[in-house]
Scaffold this motif. Sequence first.
Motif, PDB file in Angstrom:
ATOM      1  N   UNK A 283       0.812  -1.210   0.000  1.00 49.91           N
ATOM      2  CA  UNK A 283       0.000   0.000   0.000  1.00 49.91           C
ATOM      3  C   UNK A 283       0.851   1.268   0.000  1.00 49.91           C
ATOM      4  N   UNK A 284       2.003   1.221   0.634  1.00 50.68           N
ATOM      5  CA  UNK A 284       2.861   2.405   0.680  1.00 50.68           C
ATOM      6  C   UNK A 284       3.257   2.829  -0.729  1.00 50.68           C
ATOM      7  N   UNK A 285       3.725   1.879  -1.520  1.00 49.99           N
ATOM      8  CA  UNK A 285       4.112   2.202  -2.900  1.00 49.99           C
ATOM      9  C   UNK A 285       2.892   2.503  -3.756  1.00 49.99           C
ATOM     10  N   UNK A 286       1.844   1.718  -3.601  1.00 53.26           N
ATOM     11  CA  UNK A 286       0.655   1.863  -4.451  1.00 53.26           C
ATOM     12  C   UNK A 286      -0.023   3.220  -4.209  1.00 53.26           C
ATOM     13  N   UNK A 287      -0.121   3.608  -2.943  1.00 51.91           N
ATOM     14  CA  UNK A 287      -0.767   4.883  -2.624  1.00 51.91           C
ATOM     15  C   UNK A 287       0.032   6.059  -3.172  1.00 51.91           C
ATOM     16  N   UNK A 288       1.355   5.954  -3.116  1.00 56.04           N
ATOM     17  CA  UNK A 288       2.183   7.046  -3.639  1.00 56.04           C
ATOM     18  C   UNK A 288       1.996   7.184  -5.148  1.00 56.04           C
ATOM     19  N   UNK A 289       2.002   6.054  -5.845  1.00 51.02           N
ATOM     20  CA  UNK A 289       1.820   6.091  -7.306  1.00 51.02           C
ATOM     21  C   UNK A 289       0.436   6.633  -7.647  1.00 51.02           C
ATOM     22  N   UNK A 290      -0.580   6.238  -6.893  1.00 45.01           N
ATOM     23  CA  UNK A 290      -1.944   6.730  -7.132  1.00 45.01           C
ATOM     24  C   UNK A 290      -2.035   8.239  -6.887  1.00 45.01           C
ATOM     25  N   UNK A 291      -1.352   8.706  -5.856  1.00 39.04           N
ATOM     26  CA  UNK A 291      -1.394  10.134  -5.541  1.00 39.04           C
ATOM     27  C   UNK A 291      -0.776  10.974  -6.653  1.00 39.04           C
ATOM     28  N   UNK A 292       0.116  10.384  -7.399  1.00 35.82           N
ATOM     29  CA  UNK A 292       0.728  11.087  -8.534  1.00 35.82           C
ATOM     30  C   UNK A 292      -0.078  10.938  -9.821  1.00 35.82           C
ATOM     31  N   UNK A 293      -1.228  10.259  -9.722  1.00 36.31           N
ATOM     32  CA  UNK A 293      -2.119  10.152 -10.876  1.00 36.31           C
ATOM     33  C   UNK A 293      -1.928   8.922 -11.741  1.00 36.31           C
ATOM     34  N   UNK A 294      -1.131   7.951 -11.256  1.00 37.42           N
ATOM     35  CA  UNK A 294      -0.844   6.766 -12.075  1.00 37.42           C
ATOM     36  C   UNK A 294      -1.306   5.465 -11.423  1.00 37.42           C
ATOM     37  N   UNK A 295      -2.287   5.561 -10.522  1.00 35.44           N
ATOM     38  CA  UNK A 295      -2.718   4.374  -9.791  1.00 35.44           C
ATOM     39  C   UNK A 295      -3.169   3.235 -10.665  1.00 35.44           C
ATOM     40  N   UNK A 296      -3.958   3.536 -11.712  1.00 32.69           N
ATOM     41  CA  UNK A 296      -4.463   2.470 -12.582  1.00 32.69           C
ATOM     42  C   UNK A 296      -3.370   1.880 -13.463  1.00 32.69           C
ATOM     43  N   UNK A 297      -2.225   2.555 -13.547  1.00 33.02           N
ATOM     44  CA  UNK A 297      -1.127   2.087 -14.396  1.00 33.02           C
ATOM     45  C   UNK A 297      -0.158   1.178 -13.647  1.00 33.02           C
ATOM     46  N   UNK A 298      -0.417   0.929 -12.360  1.00 30.18           N
ATOM     47  CA  UNK A 298       0.381  -0.017 -11.571  1.00 30.18           C
ATOM     48  C   UNK A 298      -0.496  -1.234 -11.327  1.00 30.18           C
ATOM     49  N   UNK A 299      -0.397  -2.202 -12.221  1.00 26.64           N
ATOM     50  CA  UNK A 299      -1.392  -3.276 -12.275  1.00 26.64           C
ATOM     51  C   UNK A 299      -0.924  -4.600 -11.690  1.00 26.64           C
ATOM     52  N   UNK A 300       0.265  -4.658 -11.095  1.00 25.98           N
ATOM     53  CA  UNK A 300       0.732  -5.923 -10.518  1.00 25.98           C
ATOM     54  C   UNK A 300       1.130  -5.703  -9.060  1.00 25.98           C
ATOM     55  N   UNK A 301       1.456  -6.782  -8.384  1.00 29.06           N
ATOM     56  CA  UNK A 301       1.841  -6.672  -6.979  1.00 29.06           C
ATOM     57  C   UNK A 301       3.209  -6.003  -6.859  1.00 29.06           C
ATOM     58  N   UNK A 302       3.512  -5.546  -5.656  1.00 26.91           N
ATOM     59  CA  UNK A 302       4.771  -4.825  -5.437  1.00 26.91           C
ATOM     60  C   UNK A 302       5.979  -5.748  -5.414  1.00 26.91           C
ATOM     61  N   UNK A 303       5.796  -7.011  -5.041  1.00 22.28           N
ATOM     62  CA  UNK A 303       6.952  -7.903  -4.984  1.00 22.28           C
ATOM     63  C   UNK A 303       6.579  -9.270  -4.484  1.00 22.28           C
ATOM     64  N   UNK A 304       7.584 -10.132  -4.396  1.00 27.99           N
ATOM     65  CA  UNK A 304       7.363 -11.531  -4.048  1.00 27.99           C
ATOM     66  C   UNK A 304       8.582 -12.082  -3.321  1.00 27.99           C
ATOM     67  N   UNK A 305       8.404 -13.229  -2.696  1.00 29.84           N
ATOM     68  CA  UNK A 305       9.525 -13.927  -2.074  1.00 29.84           C
ATOM     69  C   UNK A 305      10.465 -14.444  -3.153  1.00 29.84           C
ATOM     70  N   UNK A 306      11.732 -14.531  -2.811  1.00 27.03           N
ATOM     71  CA  UNK A 306      12.766 -14.946  -3.756  1.00 27.03           C
ATOM     72  C   UNK A 306      13.613 -16.019  -3.094  1.00 27.03           C
TER      73      UNK A 306
END
Length: 373
Positions: A283-306
């Motif tokens: 949510x931290x990354x997603x909310x920041x991107x949305x606040x800049x007007x690009x929320x719908x353009x971030x369509x995948x999860x932020x990360x995964x286990x490696x």
Amino acid sequence: MSVTTQDALAVRLDALRKAIAAKDLDALLLTNITNIGYMTGFSGSSAYGLVTAEEAILITDGRYAIRVREEAPNFTPIIAAGSGGYIGSLQETLTARPAIQKLGFEADHMTVSQHERFVKDLPEGVSLVPASGLVEVLRLTKDAIEVAKTRRAIDVAQSAFLSVKHLLRPGVSEREFAAELDFAMRKNGAQKTAFESIVASGPQSAHPHHSPNGRIFEVGDFITIDWGAEVDGYCSDITRTVFIGSDADVTPKHREVYATVLEAQRMAIAAIAPGKNGQEIDAIARDHIAARGYGEAFAHSLGHSLGRTVHDGPGFSTRSQDFILKPGMIMTVEPGVYLEGWGGLRIEEDVLVTEDGCETLTSLPNEFEALGG
């Protein structure tokens, strides 16, 4: 005193036995080769594992008769009559151990037809009990040896990228660059690439999982490169996006979108710590991107286990409220923005969760970079 590989394998076996007991099982049948490699140290491509409270058995075939003794000393080897003889050997093993009646199996890794055959061929009195995730849970937290192997996989991937970075110029194709990058990883020490390298240029960089094709790099392109190496059974996963052209070719939109993604990533990494859940980091990354007007353009999860696989377990997503971070977990952090018809970008780091925060394992520069046209 340093921990040896055999010490680490013994710790894993003990932890698995406790998990088996907690499920009230007499034994666990391992059929997923990635889990088998993790539990045994065996690097072959085919085997069954059988773990009880007292025994650990590894069934393989004559191709690996020498290797299994060398690599899996904590397991008793049984050599089947060819790869088609595994079930027969398992049947004999279980028949000789009548106390095994409730046999757990990896339900997430067994097909319906395999299950039907096991039910048909296993000794009378043995019941198959679904027992998913027992090994996968152990794999989420890496020991010092696993962390060291991941660092090596990252080093190999980063060195390979730097050795071919000069090819990020007009006139080179996506497919050509991907081939050179993959070869450089093998040449630098990778057993193989961790996944099909992504090289996405220009408008095609709007596809998060683009397969490289014959498109030629042009001035004005964003090029997103997502690549990783597998070294000693462990994977790296890195993404960088570069701009092709001089500073004069860069538009304000290129800088704005790039800054948005980089800021989102740095904010998320700064928040990673034991006890946090995957949803709140996402949510931290997603909310920041949305606040800049690009929320719908971030369509995948932020990360995964490696780990032993690229996607080695849960991660940072809108659905990961039950995934709690613990020290020793290795995660990717890879926000992105993708704009159809224009292009897109992603920046990805590999991070290790520590006792009080996290350590970024990747070290390639991630600031905006224009590679002169």
